[in-house]
Design an enzyme around this catalytic site. Structure first.
Site, PDB file in Angstrom:
ATOM      1  N   CYS A  81      34.233 -35.951  36.713  1.00  0.00           N
ATOM      2  CA  CYS A  81      34.783 -36.032  38.062  1.00  0.00           C
ATOM      3  C   CYS A  81      34.392 -34.759  38.802  1.00  0.00           C
ATOM      4  O   CYS A  81      33.935 -33.794  38.217  1.00  0.00           O
ATOM      5  CB  CYS A  81      36.304 -36.128  38.010  1.00  0.00           C
ATOM      6  SG  CYS A  81      36.898 -37.442  36.945  1.00  0.00           S
TER       7      CYS A  81
ATOM      8  N   ARG B 250      29.120 -36.640  40.829  1.00  0.00           N
ATOM      9  CA  ARG B 250      29.863 -36.500  39.575  1.00  0.00           C
ATOM     10  C   ARG B 250      30.830 -37.656  39.351  1.00  0.00           C
ATOM     11  O   ARG B 250      31.412 -37.788  38.263  1.00  0.00           O
ATOM     12  CB  ARG B 250      30.625 -35.177  39.567  1.00  0.00           C
ATOM     13  CG  ARG B 250      29.791 -33.923  39.724  1.00  0.00           C
ATOM     14  CD  ARG B 250      30.643 -32.664  39.742  1.00  0.00           C
ATOM     15  NE  ARG B 250      31.389 -32.593  38.508  1.00  0.00           N
ATOM     16  CZ  ARG B 250      30.884 -32.077  37.370  1.00  0.00           C
ATOM     17  NH1 ARG B 250      29.638 -31.635  37.346  1.00  0.00           N
ATOM     18  NH2 ARG B 250      31.588 -32.038  36.260  1.00  0.00           N
TER      19      ARG B 250
ATOM     20  N   TRP C 196      35.633 -40.206  38.279  1.00  0.00           N
ATOM     21  CA  TRP C 196      34.832 -41.085  37.424  1.00  0.00           C
ATOM     22  C   TRP C 196      35.820 -41.550  36.344  1.00  0.00           C
ATOM     23  O   TRP C 196      36.140 -40.810  35.409  1.00  0.00           O
ATOM     24  CB  TRP C 196      33.652 -40.346  36.817  1.00  0.00           C
ATOM     25  CG  TRP C 196      32.848 -41.219  35.906  1.00  0.00           C
ATOM     26  CD1 TRP C 196      32.921 -41.293  34.541  1.00  0.00           C
ATOM     27  CD2 TRP C 196      31.875 -42.187  36.285  1.00  0.00           C
ATOM     28  NE1 TRP C 196      32.058 -42.242  34.061  1.00  0.00           N
ATOM     29  CE2 TRP C 196      31.398 -42.806  35.096  1.00  0.00           C
ATOM     30  CE3 TRP C 196      31.336 -42.598  37.496  1.00  0.00           C
ATOM     31  CZ2 TRP C 196      30.424 -43.820  35.094  1.00  0.00           C
ATOM     32  CZ3 TRP C 196      30.375 -43.594  37.487  1.00  0.00           C
ATOM     33  CH2 TRP C 196      29.935 -44.194  36.318  1.00  0.00           C
TER      34      TRP C 196
ATOM     35  N   ASN D 263      39.748 -33.043  35.584  1.00  0.00           N
ATOM     36  CA  ASN D 263      38.460 -33.574  35.147  1.00  0.00           C
ATOM     37  C   ASN D 263      38.422 -33.406  33.637  1.00  0.00           C
ATOM     38  O   ASN D 263      38.522 -32.297  33.130  1.00  0.00           O
ATOM     39  CB  ASN D 263      37.303 -32.811  35.800  1.00  0.00           C
ATOM     40  CG  ASN D 263      35.961 -33.245  35.228  1.00  0.00           C
ATOM     41  OD1 ASN D 263      35.851 -34.334  34.684  1.00  0.00           O
ATOM     42  ND2 ASN D 263      34.954 -32.383  35.334  1.00  0.00           N
ATOM     43  N   GLY D 264      38.323 -34.505  32.912  1.00  0.00           N
ATOM     44  CA  GLY D 264      38.274 -34.430  31.452  1.00  0.00           C
ATOM     45  C   GLY D 264      39.044 -35.590  30.831  1.00  0.00           C
ATOM     46  O   GLY D 264      39.364 -36.565  31.493  1.00  0.00           O
TER      47      GLY D 264
ATOM     48  N   GLU E  41      10.452 -50.878  27.397  1.00  0.00           N
ATOM     49  CA  GLU E  41      11.234 -49.951  28.236  1.00  0.00           C
ATOM     50  C   GLU E  41      10.335 -48.862  28.803  1.00  0.00           C
ATOM     51  O   GLU E  41      10.454 -48.490  29.968  1.00  0.00           O
ATOM     52  CB  GLU E  41      12.381 -49.360  27.425  1.00  0.00           C
ATOM     53  CG  GLU E  41      13.195 -48.283  28.119  1.00  0.00           C
ATOM     54  CD  GLU E  41      13.859 -48.720  29.430  1.00  0.00           C
ATOM     55  OE1 GLU E  41      13.878 -49.937  29.722  1.00  0.00           O
ATOM     56  OE2 GLU E  41      14.319 -47.825  30.173  1.00  0.00           O
TER      57      GLU E  41
ATOM     58  N   LYS F  45       9.858 -48.080  32.785  1.00  0.00           N
ATOM     59  CA  LYS F  45      10.057 -46.732  33.357  1.00  0.00           C
ATOM     60  C   LYS F  45       8.829 -46.327  34.165  1.00  0.00           C
ATOM     61  O   LYS F  45       8.917 -45.854  35.284  1.00  0.00           O
ATOM     62  CB  LYS F  45      10.327 -45.726  32.249  1.00  0.00           C
ATOM     63  CG  LYS F  45      11.685 -45.836  31.606  1.00  0.00           C
ATOM     64  CD  LYS F  45      12.803 -45.243  32.397  1.00  0.00           C
ATOM     65  CE  LYS F  45      13.640 -46.137  33.220  1.00  0.00           C
ATOM     66  NZ  LYS F  45      14.272 -47.317  32.710  1.00  0.00           N
TER      67      LYS F  45
ATOM     68  N   GLU G 199       8.395 -48.408  37.446  1.00  0.00           N
ATOM     69  CA  GLU G 199       9.358 -48.228  38.551  1.00  0.00           C
ATOM     70  C   GLU G 199       9.362 -46.797  39.081  1.00  0.00           C
ATOM     71  O   GLU G 199       9.859 -46.555  40.177  1.00  0.00           O
ATOM     72  CB  GLU G 199      10.764 -48.648  38.130  1.00  0.00           C
ATOM     73  CG  GLU G 199      11.378 -47.888  36.994  1.00  0.00           C
ATOM     74  CD  GLU G 199      12.808 -48.369  36.712  1.00  0.00           C
ATOM     75  OE1 GLU G 199      13.457 -48.900  37.603  1.00  0.00           O
ATOM     76  OE2 GLU G 199      13.260 -48.189  35.580  1.00  0.00           O
TER      77      GLU G 199
ATOM     78  N   HIS H 207      -4.335 -61.391  20.755  1.00  0.00           N
ATOM     79  CA  HIS H 207      -4.232 -62.731  21.357  1.00  0.00           C
ATOM     80  C   HIS H 207      -4.510 -62.695  22.851  1.00  0.00           C
ATOM     81  O   HIS H 207      -3.963 -63.482  23.615  1.00  0.00           O
ATOM     82  CB  HIS H 207      -2.839 -63.312  21.076  1.00  0.00           C
ATOM     83  CG  HIS H 207      -2.546 -63.443  19.624  1.00  0.00           C
ATOM     84  ND1 HIS H 207      -3.135 -64.377  18.812  1.00  0.00           N
ATOM     85  CD2 HIS H 207      -1.752 -62.699  18.813  1.00  0.00           C
ATOM     86  CE1 HIS H 207      -2.714 -64.237  17.571  1.00  0.00           C
ATOM     87  NE2 HIS H 207      -1.863 -63.224  17.543  1.00  0.00           N
TER      88      HIS H 207
ATOM     89  N   LYS I 282      19.952 -48.917  42.871  1.00  0.00           N
ATOM     90  CA  LYS I 282      20.564 -48.545  41.592  1.00  0.00           C
ATOM     91  C   LYS I 282      21.329 -49.728  40.999  1.00  0.00           C
ATOM     92  O   LYS I 282      21.333 -49.931  39.808  1.00  0.00           O
ATOM     93  CB  LYS I 282      21.519 -47.366  41.772  1.00  0.00           C
ATOM     94  CG  LYS I 282      22.136 -46.861  40.486  1.00  0.00           C
ATOM     95  CD  LYS I 282      21.085 -46.470  39.460  1.00  0.00           C
ATOM     96  CE  LYS I 282      21.671 -46.174  38.115  1.00  0.00           C
ATOM     97  NZ  LYS I 282      20.618 -45.982  37.074  1.00  0.00           N
TER      98      LYS I 282
HETATM   99  C1  AGP Z   1      16.286 -49.709  35.005  1.00  0.00           C
HETATM  100  O1  AGP Z   1      15.600 -48.455  35.043  1.00  0.00           O
HETATM  101  C2  AGP Z   1      16.322 -50.385  36.358  1.00  0.00           C
HETATM  102  N1  AGP Z   1      16.855 -49.524  37.333  1.00  0.00           N
HETATM  103  C3  AGP Z   1      16.912 -51.791  36.303  1.00  0.00           C
HETATM  104  O2  AGP Z   1      16.057 -52.546  35.500  1.00  0.00           O
HETATM  105  C4  AGP Z   1      18.344 -51.934  35.726  1.00  0.00           C
HETATM  106  O3  AGP Z   1      18.333 -51.661  34.346  1.00  0.00           O
HETATM  107  C5  AGP Z   1      18.788 -53.396  35.933  1.00  0.00           C
HETATM  108  O4  AGP Z   1      18.849 -53.637  37.324  1.00  0.00           O
HETATM  109  C6  AGP Z   1      20.153 -53.697  35.304  1.00  0.00           C
HETATM  110  O5  AGP Z   1      21.137 -52.917  35.904  1.00  0.00           O
HETATM  111  P1  AGP Z   1      22.579 -52.853  35.183  1.00  0.00           P
HETATM  112  O6  AGP Z   1      22.368 -52.233  33.842  1.00  0.00           O
HETATM  113  O7  AGP Z   1      23.404 -51.980  36.089  1.00  0.00           O
HETATM  114  O8  AGP Z   1      23.116 -54.236  35.076  1.00  0.00           O
END
Ligand code: AGP
Length: 612
Positions: free
Chosen positions: A2, A27, A74, A100-101, A485, A489, A492, A508, A607
């Site tokens: 927090c 935070r 948080w 906070n904690g 993954e 990364k 994106e 293949h 996000k």
């Molecule tokens: C991951 O780096 C991306 N930002 C995106 O794939 C994300 O993982 C996906 O939108 C799922 O989000 P969530 O975990 O909040 O459900």
């Protein structure tokens, strides 16, 4: 975590506090509040939502005061709502506190207070601690700082607290253990914060309060004492950071900060749950439903993006350890299919934000057909956590960078504990294997820290390939989802077209892509597939592809054939994904930076994808 802010001095406290809270929203941001001592006494204003919503709600109010504290939350105990927001008011009404904690023994303290006929408005551990302090303060008649000192000696967990007493409007009392507290030294005024962002525009002279210290803060005096009531000499530091850098903890981007937080966030995720010495995993949401989980004929994992990759790792781990069939579904596809859900099926929904629309709808679809929903979520009180019948929080703290990093390794940590807990119950693995894997999981934070210490080597590799237009990521077994993954990364963050594949799948078709311009990243840590992946590397080299390998420490074979190698500590293959993903996170980050991309806010992305 927090954000906390405090002020005492000749200026109006409220504007300083509300601005300071906005600077600390990274935070935590699920609810917020301010306490002021005005002519009318102790006033508390708090609500669910972001700081701006609180500020809008206070327009027109007389908030005249020279002393105040503020908090942006948080949630850890009690979901985000107006009542659980901080500051809390004590039962007697004269004290206010922000925190906070986590107070780990709050339940015991609460039951003692209930016997003394205390009642509570919120579900938080903070209100319990505040009333515990008040109970001592009232019944001993000692000064408030002494009551706080006595109370904190009974407390286990982490805390930063700021306390106001309506009867002493000239003093803020603060204390810390395990969570950060900075005090800004002004001319005839003092500022307090979780970091220096609330005060940096007023003063660059700060004191970093140490664990087990109590600060008695007046307009013109700062006294520091330890829990033994011995005065400590405040050590004043002059800040050389600017505001933006402080919010990021001195890192250039939130993404890098969050990658480097992973030893701590994985530790926090395991804390209080994993006890390798005792051979125990304790997770209330799992323990309360262990029968349904051990009897489940099938697990269906639904998620999106990075969370889906975590689900793919879980598929390998759960099938290996629990011998229960697992299916991993893209939530965005599952929701539009007519899936077959059978009696006893358990759906595991994985989500950092807990608000992903596709995942939410997929859950509802599975629920309609009678599935039991287990939510693995980072944001406490989020929609997915509320529609799940049980679950476990990942406790990774707010993840600001759009690219998910620390949340991913926290998801894997929770999923590993769940798989081990179920396997233990089903006796589908030997006690020896169970204990071995508990210790392996316990050693992950340190192994990730080792990887991070070698981060500069990855920056060098990243700069070498940053101008590539394409890339392939290959892995086998537990490392195959990590290859996916790593590709996500890179896509994106750097906008380079990257694909992840099972290494064996190259023959293949995808191997037609290989030429002298194509970087191929192999996740090639020592495991049962090792010799096969060495062959795959040779196939790529034979076609002049550029090989970047993530390999186990000391592996000279890989070194002799790859163009670039990054070594990670050896680990049991089941735990390897938690470690081998970190170099790929860093590789994507440094390549994105080298290409001048906005790595915290990549183009076209959000996000939390709360739309279909
Ligand atoms: C991951 O780096 C991306 N930002 C995106 O794939 C994300 O993982 C996906 O939108 C799922 O989000 P969530 O975990 O909040 O459900």
């Amino acid at each position: 975590m927090c954000g906390i802010v405090g002020y005492i001095g000749p200026r109006q406290a409220y504007p300083i506090i509300i601005t300071g809270l906005k600077r600390q929203e990274y935070r935590g941001y699920d609810s917020t509040g301010v306490a002021l001592i005005t002519q009318e006494g102790l006033q508390i204003y708090k609500k669910k939502g972001k700081v701006q919503e609180l500020e809008d709600s206070l327009i027109g109010q007389s908030l005249q005061s020279n002393i105040g504290i503020g908090h942006t939350r948080w949630a850890t105990h009690g979901e985000p709502n107006d009542v659980n927001a901080h500051p809390h008011r004590s039962f007697g009404g004269k004290l206010a506190m922000i925190h906070n904690g986590i107070i780990e023994n709050f339940a015991q303290l609460k039951s003692e207070l209930i016997k003394k006929e205390y009642s509570f408005k919120s579900e938080t551990d903070t209100e319990v601690l505040l009333n515990f302090i008040e109970d001592i303060y009232i019944h001993t008649g000692c000064p408030l700082e002494e009551a706080i000192r006595i109370a904190l000696k009974r407390v286990s967990g982490a805390y930063v607290i700021l306390v106001l007493d309506e009867d002493h409007p000239d003093t803020i009392i603060a204390a810390r253990k395990g969570s950060p507290l900075v005090i800004g030294i002004g001319k005839n005024e003092h500022f307090l914060g979780s970091d220096a962002t609330p005060m940096i525009t007023y003063t660059k002279e700060v004191v970093y309060v140490n664990d087990y210290e109590i600060a008695i803060v007046k307009q013109d005096e700062l006294i520091l004492k330890n829990l033994g009531n011995e005065k400590q000499l405040p050590y004043i530091t002059r800040l050389d950071l600017e505001l933006a850098a402080i919010e990021k903890g001195g890192y250039p981007h939130f993404m890098l900060k969050e990658i480097f937080e992973q030893p701590t966030t994985i530790f926090d995720c395991l804390r209080g749950r994993l006890d390798a010495q005792q051979g125990r995993i304790t997770m209330r949401g799992i323990d309360d439903n262990i029968e349904a989980l051990t009897k489940a004929p099938r697990f269906i994992i639904i998620a999106c993006g990075t969370s889906w990759h975590a689900g793919l790792v879980a598929e390998y781990v759960i099938e290996e350890l629990c011998r229960t069939p697992v299916e991993v579904e893209y939530a965005s596809e599952f929701r539009y299919r007519n899936p077959v859900i059978r009696e006893g099926d358990v759906v595991i929904a994985i989500s950092q934000s807990g608000e992903t629309a596709d995942t939410l709808v997929a859950i509802e679809k599975a629920k309609e057909q009678g599935a039991f929903i287990l939510g693995i979520v980072n944001v406490v009180g989020s929609s997915i956590s509320r529609v799940s019948q049980a679950g476990a929080y990942t406790h990774a703290g707010p993840e600001i960078g759009v690219a998910s990093t620390k949340a991913f390794t926290a998801q894997l940590s929770v999923l590993m504990m769940i798989a081990l807990r179920i396997a233990r119950e089903k006796k589908s693995i030997t006690d020896e294997k169970y204990l071995e894997l508990l210790h392996e999981l316990e050693s992950v934070p340190e192994k990730v820290a080792t990887v991070l210490r070698n981060a500069p080597a990855l920056e060098t590799i990243a700069n070498k390939y940053a101008q590539s237009s394409d890339a392939l990521f290959l892995g086998r077994g537990y490392n195959f989802p990590i290859a996916l993954e790593g590709a996500l990364k890179l896509k994106e963050i750097s906008y380079i077209h990257a694909e992840g594949y099972p290494a064996a799948e190259m023959k293949h078709g995808p191997i037609a892509l290989v030429d002298e311009k194509l970087p191929v990243v192999f996740v090639a840590t020592k495991d049962e597939h090792y010799l096969k992946i060495v062959s795959n590397i040779q196939e790529v080299k034979a076609r002049k592809g550029k090989v970047i390998a993530v390999a186990s420490e000391g592996d000279t074979t890989i070194q002799s054939m790859a163009d670039d190698v990054f070594y990670v500590p050896e680990a049991n293959e089941i735990m390897a994904p938690l470690i081998s993903v970190v170099p790929l996170q860093l590789l994507a980050y440094y390549m994105g930076v080298a290409r001048g991309c906005d790595v915290d806010k990549p183009r076209n992305l959000a996000k939390s994808v709360t739309v279909e």
